[in-house]
Design an enzyme around this catalytic site. Sequence first.
Site, PDB file in Angstrom:
ATOM      1  N   GLU A  45      -1.007   2.780   0.412  1.00 12.08           N
ATOM      2  CA  GLU A  45      -1.429   1.993   1.328  1.00 12.08           C
ATOM      3  C   GLU A  45      -1.820   2.941   2.551  1.00 12.08           C
ATOM      4  O   GLU A  45      -2.684   2.725   3.155  1.00 12.08           O
ATOM      5  CB  GLU A  45      -0.509   1.118   2.004  1.00 12.08           C
ATOM      6  CG  GLU A  45      -0.322  -0.156   0.854  1.00 12.08           C
ATOM      7  CD  GLU A  45      -1.499  -0.989   0.764  1.00 12.08           C
ATOM      8  OE1 GLU A  45      -2.301  -0.862   1.670  1.00 12.08           O
ATOM      9  OE2 GLU A  45      -1.586  -1.876  -0.250  1.00 12.08           O
ATOM     10  N   TYR A 128       0.625  -4.397   9.194  1.00 11.03           N
ATOM     11  CA  TYR A 128      -0.207  -4.448   7.903  1.00 11.03           C
ATOM     12  C   TYR A 128       0.547  -3.630   6.786  1.00 11.03           C
ATOM     13  O   TYR A 128       0.702  -4.314   5.651  1.00 11.03           O
ATOM     14  CB  TYR A 128      -1.618  -3.834   7.734  1.00 11.03           C
ATOM     15  CG  TYR A 128      -2.048  -3.843   6.563  1.00 11.03           C
ATOM     16  CD1 TYR A 128      -2.554  -4.862   5.608  1.00 11.03           C
ATOM     17  CD2 TYR A 128      -2.215  -2.441   5.854  1.00 11.03           C
ATOM     18  CE1 TYR A 128      -3.107  -4.641   4.464  1.00 11.03           C
ATOM     19  CE2 TYR A 128      -2.611  -2.337   4.490  1.00 11.03           C
ATOM     20  CZ  TYR A 128      -3.042  -3.511   4.018  1.00 11.03           C
ATOM     21  OH  TYR A 128      -3.518  -3.331   2.538  1.00 11.03           O
ATOM     22  N   ASP A 146      -5.556  -6.606   7.335  1.00 12.19           N
ATOM     23  CA  ASP A 146      -6.206  -5.493   7.722  1.00 12.19           C
ATOM     24  C   ASP A 146      -7.599  -6.092   7.837  1.00 12.19           C
ATOM     25  O   ASP A 146      -7.949  -7.441   7.818  1.00 12.19           O
ATOM     26  CB  ASP A 146      -6.223  -4.483   6.673  1.00 12.19           C
ATOM     27  CG  ASP A 146      -6.864  -4.944   5.381  1.00 12.19           C
ATOM     28  OD1 ASP A 146      -7.313  -6.206   5.308  1.00 12.19           O
ATOM     29  OD2 ASP A 146      -6.885  -3.997   4.444  1.00 12.19           O
TER      30      ASP A 146
END
Length: 365
Positions: A45, A128, A146
């Site tokens: 991520e 997020y 996002d």
Amino acid sequence: MQPLKQLENFPIKQFQRDLIQWFEREQRDLPWRKDKDPYKIWVSEVMLQQTRVDTVIPYFNRFIEKFPTIDALAEADEEEVLKAWEGLGYYSRVRNLQTAVREVKEKYGGVVPKTRKEISKLKGVGPYTAGAILSIAYDVPEHAVDGNVMRVLSRILTIWDDIAKASSRKVFEQAVTALISHENPSYFNQALMELGALICTPTSPSCLLCPVREHCLGFQEGVHEQLPVKTKKQKVKRVQLLVAVLRDEKGRLAIHKRPKEGLLANLWEFPTVETDPFQAPNDRLTFELKERYDLHVNLEAKPFTKIEHVFSHLIWNMDVYEGTVQGNVDEAKCDLKLVTEDELTEYAFPVSHQRIWKAYQDHRT
């Protein structure tokens, strides 16, 4: 905050089912999907912020091979970590990641926290990233919003809030919280992201292939091409730079470490200065090398290459000169390091200076 009216009669269960079933069939084979290791999901991520999936895959594989566990990354030397990240850009991401990983090791016994409150306290972990790790690794029904998710939901629910405004995020977090599958939050959040990446793209979305088209209010109303609403970014700043690729009398290359804070912090570069409208470029570079590093240099009359490097907020226009250093160099006093070409590969350079080095090698052959 008022509940979204669009959700009052929205077929949430059918939407969840259609979206997740599509994801089960069509999901891409990505290395961080091999298991539910929260550390690997976290690394992926962080890498995927501002970077395309195809670019990230080889970096992710090399990074995990080098730092396979939280302990391995926590104990690694920063220079080694920056070198493994070299080329991905936005280097504060990996510095924050290593800082946070060290805290996880010390405070949580090497186990990534399972609550939003705890995980959000870690450096660099925003709303997020927290939601992505919690939902994907731990199956906690938490929102992970996002740009992809905002684009998808703005079309599906006809949300006209400007996604460029920070205040709009709360609207989309509220939407995901209402829609998310509590039985399979991992697949639900990944499916929303995948839908944005493969089908509900920024331009020319493939609506006829969309698994949730019948639930999409934007498509039904014919306004999907007008969404999301997003104001344009501010104009980027251009900076004119002069760079010197210098060798001393032994053929060693002079490199400089950038400051500990700010843009490209702690990365290495060839000596670089900004231009001065009142000085010829060659004179300016010669003068600054003497002032900053106490170097007496002979520079070629013209740059051997010109490089433009684009950041999100500024553009570097770089004229690059080849030169030689006269006399001995006191590395301790002048804040430079002299390295051989082989040693150069051990240092982490930003992409712009990697391009300079390649251009220099091509120029010399």
